[in-house]
Scaffold this motif. Structure first.
Motif, mmCIF file in Angstrom:
data_model
loop_
_atom_site.group_PDB
_atom_site.id
_atom_site.type_symbol
_atom_site.label_atom_id
_atom_site.label_comp_id
_atom_site.label_asym_id
_atom_site.label_seq_id
_atom_site.Cartn_x
_atom_site.Cartn_y
_atom_site.Cartn_z
ATOM 1 N N ASN A 83 0.832 -1.207 0.000
ATOM 2 C CA ASN A 83 0.000 0.000 0.000
ATOM 3 C C ASN A 83 0.867 1.257 0.000
ATOM 4 O O ASN A 83 1.986 1.281 0.533
ATOM 5 N N VAL A 84 0.348 2.286 -0.624
ATOM 6 C CA VAL A 84 1.142 3.482 -0.912
ATOM 7 C C VAL A 84 1.600 4.213 0.349
ATOM 8 O O VAL A 84 2.696 4.782 0.386
ATOM 9 N N LYS A 85 0.814 4.187 1.400
ATOM 10 C CA LYS A 85 1.181 4.943 2.596
ATOM 11 C C LYS A 85 2.369 4.314 3.319
ATOM 12 O O LYS A 85 3.317 5.005 3.697
ATOM 13 N N ASP A 86 2.328 3.009 3.505
ATOM 14 C CA ASP A 86 3.458 2.337 4.132
ATOM 15 C C ASP A 86 4.689 2.355 3.227
ATOM 16 O O ASP A 86 5.822 2.449 3.705
ATOM 17 N N THR A 87 4.462 2.265 1.905
ATOM 18 C CA THR A 87 5.583 2.343 0.969
ATOM 19 C C THR A 87 6.285 3.690 1.074
ATOM 20 O O THR A 87 7.513 3.763 1.121
ATOM 21 N N ALA A 88 5.498 4.757 1.136
ATOM 22 C CA ALA A 88 6.076 6.106 1.182
ATOM 23 C C ALA A 88 6.940 6.303 2.421
ATOM 24 O O ALA A 88 8.072 6.793 2.331
ATOM 25 N N ILE A 89 6.441 5.904 3.578
ATOM 26 C CA ILE A 89 7.213 6.138 4.807
ATOM 27 C C ILE A 89 8.425 5.215 4.861
ATOM 28 O O ILE A 89 9.505 5.614 5.316
ATOM 29 N N SER A 90 8.283 3.989 4.376
ATOM 30 C CA SER A 90 9.410 3.066 4.356
ATOM 31 C C SER A 90 10.492 3.573 3.403
ATOM 32 O O SER A 90 11.692 3.503 3.709
ATOM 33 N N TYR A 91 10.072 4.075 2.258
ATOM 34 C CA TYR A 91 11.021 4.586 1.267
ATOM 35 C C TYR A 91 11.732 5.829 1.780
ATOM 36 O O TYR A 91 12.912 6.063 1.488
ATOM 37 N N PHE A 92 11.026 6.646 2.563
ATOM 38 C CA PHE A 92 11.638 7.829 3.177
ATOM 39 C C PHE A 92 12.790 7.422 4.100
ATOM 40 O O PHE A 92 13.904 7.961 4.012
ATOM 41 N N TRP A 216 2.434 3.824 8.753
ATOM 42 C CA TRP A 216 2.234 5.175 8.229
ATOM 43 C C TRP A 216 1.471 6.077 9.203
ATOM 44 O O TRP A 216 1.635 7.308 9.191
ATOM 45 N N LYS A 217 0.649 5.479 10.058
ATOM 46 C CA LYS A 217 -0.174 6.266 10.986
ATOM 47 C C LYS A 217 0.681 7.069 11.966
ATOM 48 O O LYS A 217 0.209 8.060 12.531
ATOM 49 N N GLU A 218 1.936 6.638 12.169
ATOM 50 C CA GLU A 218 2.824 7.347 13.081
ATOM 51 C C GLU A 218 3.420 8.604 12.457
ATOM 52 O O GLU A 218 4.031 9.413 13.170
ATOM 53 N N TYR A 219 3.249 8.793 11.149
ATOM 54 C CA TYR A 219 3.926 9.878 10.441
ATOM 55 C C TYR A 219 2.984 10.790 9.664
ATOM 56 O O TYR A 219 3.230 11.991 9.571
ATOM 57 N N PHE A 220 1.941 10.243 9.086
ATOM 58 C CA PHE A 220 1.041 11.038 8.260
ATOM 59 C C PHE A 220 0.155 11.942 9.114
ATOM 60 O O PHE A 220 -0.373 11.520 10.154
ATOM 61 N N THR A 221 -0.003 13.172 8.678
ATOM 62 C CA THR A 221 -1.040 14.020 9.258
ATOM 63 C C THR A 221 -2.375 13.610 8.653
ATOM 64 O O THR A 221 -2.415 12.901 7.639
ATOM 65 N N LEU A 228 -3.700 11.747 0.081
ATOM 66 C CA LEU A 228 -3.250 10.537 -0.589
ATOM 67 C C LEU A 228 -4.420 9.648 -0.963
ATOM 68 O O LEU A 228 -4.407 8.992 -2.013
ATOM 69 N N ASP A 229 -5.436 9.613 -0.128
ATOM 70 C CA ASP A 229 -6.647 8.845 -0.460
ATOM 71 C C ASP A 229 -7.282 9.378 -1.741
ATOM 72 O O ASP A 229 -7.703 8.614 -2.614
ATOM 73 N N ASP A 230 -7.346 10.701 -1.859
ATOM 74 C CA ASP A 230 -7.948 11.322 -3.046
ATOM 75 C C ASP A 230 -7.118 11.031 -4.297
ATOM 76 O O ASP A 230 -7.667 10.718 -5.360
ATOM 77 N N ILE A 231 -5.808 11.145 -4.171
ATOM 78 C CA ILE A 231 -4.931 10.882 -5.315
ATOM 79 C C ILE A 231 -5.041 9.419 -5.738
ATOM 80 O O ILE A 231 -5.112 9.105 -6.927
ATOM 81 N N THR A 242 -7.069 -2.447 -5.497
ATOM 82 C CA THR A 242 -7.304 -1.846 -4.176
ATOM 83 C C THR A 242 -6.257 -2.346 -3.188
ATOM 84 O O THR A 242 -5.738 -3.463 -3.316
ATOM 85 N N PHE A 243 -5.961 -1.516 -2.210
ATOM 86 C CA PHE A 243 -4.952 -1.838 -1.210
ATOM 87 C C PHE A 243 -5.518 -1.662 0.191
ATOM 88 O O PHE A 243 -6.363 -0.800 0.435
ATOM 89 N N ARG A 244 -5.026 -2.483 1.097
ATOM 90 C CA ARG A 244 -5.387 -2.354 2.501
ATOM 91 C C ARG A 244 -4.277 -1.602 3.220
ATOM 92 O O ARG A 244 -3.092 -1.917 3.062
ATOM 93 N N THR A 245 -4.645 -0.601 4.018
ATOM 94 C CA THR A 245 -3.653 0.192 4.731
ATOM 95 C C THR A 245 -3.569 -0.196 6.206
ATOM 96 O O THR A 245 -2.842 0.421 6.968
ATOM 97 N N HIS A 246 -4.335 -1.182 6.618
ATOM 98 C CA HIS A 246 -4.238 -1.733 7.966
ATOM 99 C C HIS A 246 -4.840 -3.128 7.962
ATOM 100 O O HIS A 246 -5.591 -3.493 7.074
ATOM 101 N N LEU A 247 -4.463 -3.913 8.954
ATOM 102 C CA LEU A 247 -4.984 -5.283 9.077
ATOM 103 C C LEU A 247 -5.814 -5.392 10.359
ATOM 104 O O LEU A 247 -5.560 -4.699 11.328
#
Length: 247
Positions: A83-92, A216-221, A228-231, A242-247
């Motif tokens: 999922n894009v949110k975890d990917t973004a923070i991991s890549y950072f 990602w929840k620890e970093y995203f406002t 990001l949801d809109d994009i 579709t992607f899951r951003t939490h389990l």
């Protein structure tokens, strides 16, 4: 060491070393029994040429940059998407510790570049979408990181079926054990701790940092998450992806 700046190849930013070797990479000769494992990162021609068949090759290339021989030889491909949110923070964090990548700047700065596709390996959205669409006309097994975390046995069995292999339960259990995040994080063969700190500085961040779904929840406002949801809805709309951003 000075951090190298990426180089654009056909509209996609790549490592300078990769770009400098692009002439050879693009002419790489795939073999029919090659297995290509591909993902957006947070993943040398001469070495690959020398490997005996069947080869297991790894790449972060987008569909349009994969050497034509892989399509011509109808090589099997396994694609892993996160999922894009975890990917973004991991890549950072990966940029922060990996001195071969451009300095990420602040998290806010990096996220803006990430969303614009102005990072090494290009746009996450284009990457996951192009591989999703390519599976309609090529033997591609498309897997999701979140599914692998939730039910590794099921996903490993999918891989075995895709490759035409039978896995006895004892072997399946061994694979599950060896591929747990904790085991891989402590294994020098997979955690990159053998590299000098001038290349990867593990005091900044571990190469294998957390491996969880929802970090990602620890970093995203709230505003960043909603943006990001809109994009995502716009970029992936109509694809069925579709992607899951939490389990």
């Amino acid at each position: 060491m000075e951090r190298p700046q990426p180089v654009e190849v056909y509209g996609i930013l790549l490592h300078r070393v990769t770009a400098e070797r692009w002439g050879r990479i693009s002419k790489f000769k795939a073999r029919p029994d090659d297995l290509l494992i591909c993902s957006y990162p947070k993943s040398a021609v001469e070495e690959a040429d020398a490997l005996p068949s069947p080869r297991r090759l790894k790449t972060h290339l987008s569909v349009q940059l994969v050497p034509a021989s892989f399509w011509e030889q109808k090589c099997k491909i396994i694609y892993i998407a996160r999922n894009v949110k975890d990917t973004a923070i991991s890549y950072f964090h990966f940029h922060d510790m990996n001195k071969t990548l451009p300095d990420p700047g602040t998290w806010d700065q990096f996220l803006e570049n990430f969303l614009a596709g102005k990072v090494v390996w290009g746009s996450w959205f284009d990457h996951v979408r192009s591989w999703w669409e390519a599976k309609e006309c090529h033997p591609i097994l498309y897997l999701f990181y979140e599914d692998m975390k939730e039910n590794p046995a099921c996903e490993i069995q999918k891989i075995a079926n895709f490759l035409g292999l039978e896995l006895p339960e004892s072997i399946l259990n061994r694979i599950i054990q060896h591929t747990t995040f904790d085991n891989m994080k402590s294994n020098p063969m997979t955690n990159y701790t053998t590299l000098p700190s001038s290349v990867m500085d593990h005091t900044v961040s571990a190469f294998m940092r957390k491996g969880i779904v929802g970090d990602w929840k620890e970093y995203f406002t709230v505003a960043q998450s909603e943006k990001l949801d809109d994009i995502s809805a716009y970029k992936l709309g109509g694809t069925g992806l579709t992607f899951r951003t939490h389990l």
